[in-house]
Design a protein around this motif. Structure first.
Motif, PDB file in Angstrom:
ATOM      1  N   SER A  92       0.909  -6.215   0.727  1.00 17.03           N
ATOM      2  CA  SER A  92       0.523  -4.927   1.298  1.00 17.03           C
ATOM      3  C   SER A  92      -0.614  -4.302   0.500  1.00 17.03           C
ATOM      4  N   SER A  93      -1.527  -3.629   1.207  1.00 19.62           N
ATOM      5  CA  SER A  93      -2.575  -2.825   0.585  1.00 19.62           C
ATOM      6  C   SER A  93      -2.401  -1.375   1.013  1.00 19.62           C
ATOM      7  N   GLY A  94      -1.146  -0.940   1.049  1.00 18.59           N
ATOM      8  CA  GLY A  94      -0.822   0.398   1.531  1.00 18.59           C
ATOM      9  C   GLY A  94      -1.153   1.513   0.564  1.00 18.59           C
ATOM     10  N   THR A  95      -1.512   1.163  -0.687  1.00 21.92           N
ATOM     11  CA  THR A  95      -1.928   2.159  -1.678  1.00 21.92           C
ATOM     12  C   THR A  95      -3.206   1.663  -2.349  1.00 21.92           C
ATOM     13  N   PRO A  96      -4.000   2.554  -2.937  1.00 23.02           N
ATOM     14  CA  PRO A  96      -5.203   2.083  -3.635  1.00 23.02           C
ATOM     15  C   PRO A  96      -4.876   1.168  -4.810  1.00 23.02           C
ATOM     16  N   ALA A  97      -3.766   1.444  -5.499  1.00 21.79           N
ATOM     17  CA  ALA A  97      -3.375   0.591  -6.623  1.00 21.79           C
ATOM     18  C   ALA A  97      -3.031  -0.813  -6.146  1.00 21.79           C
ATOM     19  N   SER A 132      -7.735  10.140   1.136  1.00 21.83           N
ATOM     20  CA  SER A 132      -8.740   9.283   1.764  1.00 21.83           C
ATOM     21  C   SER A 132      -9.490   8.381   0.786  1.00 21.83           C
ATOM     22  N   ASP A 133      -9.513   8.729  -0.515  1.00 18.15           N
ATOM     23  CA  ASP A 133     -10.226   7.890  -1.470  1.00 18.15           C
ATOM     24  C   ASP A 133      -9.608   8.001  -2.848  1.00 18.15           C
ATOM     25  N   ALA A 134     -10.023   7.101  -3.728  1.00 19.59           N
ATOM     26  CA  ALA A 134      -9.488   7.068  -5.097  1.00 19.59           C
ATOM     27  C   ALA A 134     -10.520   6.442  -6.020  1.00 19.59           C
ATOM     28  N   GLU A 135     -10.456   6.828  -7.300  1.00 20.42           N
ATOM     29  CA  GLU A 135     -11.323   6.273  -8.335  1.00 20.42           C
ATOM     30  C   GLU A 135     -10.455   5.666  -9.436  1.00 20.42           C
ATOM     31  N   VAL A 160     -11.176   3.226  -0.701  1.00 17.50           N
ATOM     32  CA  VAL A 160     -11.161   4.100   0.480  1.00 17.50           C
ATOM     33  C   VAL A 160     -10.051   3.662   1.419  1.00 17.50           C
ATOM     34  N   ARG A 161      -9.517   4.647   2.145  1.00 13.04           N
ATOM     35  CA  ARG A 161      -8.487   4.343   3.142  1.00 13.04           C
ATOM     36  C   ARG A 161      -9.151   3.849   4.422  1.00 13.04           C
ATOM     37  N   ASN A 162      -8.613   2.798   4.984  1.00 14.92           N
ATOM     38  CA  ASN A 162      -9.082   2.262   6.258  1.00 14.92           C
ATOM     39  C   ASN A 162      -7.868   2.074   7.159  1.00 14.92           C
ATOM     40  N   GLY A 163      -7.572   3.096   7.966  1.00 12.99           N
ATOM     41  CA  GLY A 163      -6.355   3.072   8.769  1.00 12.99           C
ATOM     42  C   GLY A 163      -5.128   3.187   7.881  1.00 12.99           C
ATOM     43  N   GLY A 164      -4.234   2.217   7.992  1.00 12.78           N
ATOM     44  CA  GLY A 164      -3.030   2.230   7.163  1.00 12.78           C
ATOM     45  C   GLY A 164      -3.182   1.498   5.853  1.00 12.78           C
ATOM     46  N   ASN A 165      -4.348   0.881   5.635  1.00 15.24           N
ATOM     47  CA  ASN A 165      -4.578   0.117   4.412  1.00 15.24           C
ATOM     48  C   ASN A 165      -5.694   0.735   3.583  1.00 15.24           C
ATOM     49  N   TRP A 166      -5.805   0.229   2.346  1.00 13.32           N
ATOM     50  CA  TRP A 166      -6.865   0.661   1.443  1.00 13.32           C
ATOM     51  C   TRP A 166      -7.754  -0.540   1.132  1.00 13.32           C
ATOM     52  N   GLN A 167      -9.036  -0.248   0.892  1.00 14.65           N
ATOM     53  CA  GLN A 167      -9.988  -1.281   0.503  1.00 14.65           C
ATOM     54  C   GLN A 167     -10.791  -0.813  -0.710  1.00 14.65           C
ATOM     55  N   VAL A 168     -11.170  -1.777  -1.544  1.00 16.84           N
ATOM     56  CA  VAL A 168     -11.929  -1.485  -2.754  1.00 16.84           C
ATOM     57  C   VAL A 168     -13.419  -1.625  -2.475  1.00 16.84           C
TER      58      VAL A 168
END
Length: 375
Positions: free
Chosen positions: A42-47, A110-113, A136-144
């Motif tokens: 899962s990529s449900g969180t930025p971490a 919506s975003d994280a650093e 950044v959040r993309n729908g239900g997932n996060w991408q780096v």
């Protein structure tokens, strides 16, 4: 004898049982990191997105890592790989990602650093690569969003070559020289200090090539107790500049783990030299050197390759002195990517805090290693 055979059989059977058990019913940790299982992570969180990316980098799944990035349209997969391992052969080219440290700097819906430290295991130890990454959040997932740093493109140019070079002709099997051959260069230890540190005894000093020819050098040391019996023998592996041009000086540092200075009666030092072919190119210039005080004491600066050839590995050695010119410490850093011509590259050599207050000056030397030989 029978009981021994029975014990061996039982241990073998138990080993097979545990292997089968672990294969059929793996623990959760094994499910996360076991290769070739193609598990959906899962990529449900930025971490989680960042962990998935670094795991793909660790396993060198470059296509998968690149496809997961939010900003992949800004660069190619090759650019991404070169950013991490280098466009030219260097220490990281043959390293593997051993450990990753992440520190959250900011997070919203919506975003994280994050600050990411990638620890690469190289042949000369840990090489740390630090990056600030955005997710950044993309729908239900996060991408780096990976911050690719591209190597500068140098314009076509002609760089004049004017440097000293030494070639060596050795006696061959068909040469009638008798016992005559080329002598080894004359080298001499000009300074030596034993110092007690928390992890053991350290012997540091300086070695001079007092000859008119280049030398490959090394230093071995044997510590003896009060009864002149050997305690341990160690050599200068990487805390030395092994190639010494005529009249040049290199520092050296030899570590004796778990040896206490109070138990040492004397030290037997043996410098070693061998004549080798060498050149004074590439010329590496050191710029913007600065001694930074404690608590985060360090020597910082930049190395610039002034030649027209690529230096694949650069080894920066710092020798530190007190106000009276006495040797206080020797420290080093390997630059973990290739030095391109005319391109400054920063270095940062750590200095122990308890020694930093004694240091008032330093001398820095750089050794380079290029594919096809050292310089």
């Amino acid at each position: 004898m029978k009981s021994g055979r029975l014990l061996a059989v039982l241990l073998g059977a138990a080993t097979v049982l545990f292997v089968v058990w672990g294969t059929l019913w793996p623990v959760k940790a094994a499910q996360v990191y076991a290769p070739d299982k193609h598990l959906v992570r899962s990529s449900g969180t930025p971490a989680a997105a960042l962990q998935n990316l670094t795991e793909d980098i660790r396993s060198q799944s470059w296509q998968k890592a690149y496809d997961s990035l939010a900003n992949k349209a800004q660069f190619t997969q090759t650019d991404f790989m070169h950013d991490l391992t280098g466009a030219y052969p260097n220490l990281r080219t043959y390293a593997h990602l051993e450990k990753v440290e992440t520190r959250p700097l900011h997070e919203s819906d919506s975003d994280a650093e994050y600050q990411v430290k990638l620890h690469w295991a190289t042949v000369v130890g840990d090489a740390v690569q630090t990056r600030d990454v955005h997710a950044v959040r993309n729908g239900g997932n996060w991408q780096v969003q990976w911050p690719v740093t591209k190597e500068p493109a140098l314009p076509p140019q002609v760089i004049p070559v004017n440097y000293l070079r030494w070639d060596v002709i050795y006696r061959g099997a068909g040469d009638d020289w008798g016992s005559q051959d080329v002598d080894a260069p004359h080298v001499r230890i000009i300074d030596m200090h034993p110092v007690q540190r928390a992890d053991g005894l350290v012997i540091m000093g300086e070695l001079l090539n007092e000859d008119v020819v280049p030398a490959y050098v090394a230093v071995n040391a044997t510590v003896l107790n009060k009864n002149k019996q050997p305690i341990a023998n160690e050599g200068s592996f990487d805390k030395i500049s092994h190639l010494l041009l005529p009249k040049a000086v290199t520092p050296f540092l030899i570590k004796f783990p778990e040896v206490n200075l109070s138990s040492v009666g004397s030290v037997d030092m043996h410098p070693f030299s061998q004549l080798i072919p060498a050149s004074a190119d590439p010329v590496i210039e050191i710029q913007n050197e600065k001694l930074n005080p404690a608590p985060d004491a360090s020597l910082t600066g930049e190395v610039v390759n002034q030649s027209g050839q690529i230096a694949n590995i650069a080894h920066v050695l710092g020798t530190f002195y007190d106000k009276d010119g006495n040797l206080v410490w020797v420290a080093d850093q390997y630059v973990d990517h290739a030095l391109l011509p005319q391109t400054p590259v920063p270095f940062n050599i750590h200095i122990p805090e308890d020694l930093a207050r004694k240091i008032t000056s330093q001398r820095t030397v750089v050794s380079t290693y290029s594919m096809g030989g050292a310089a």
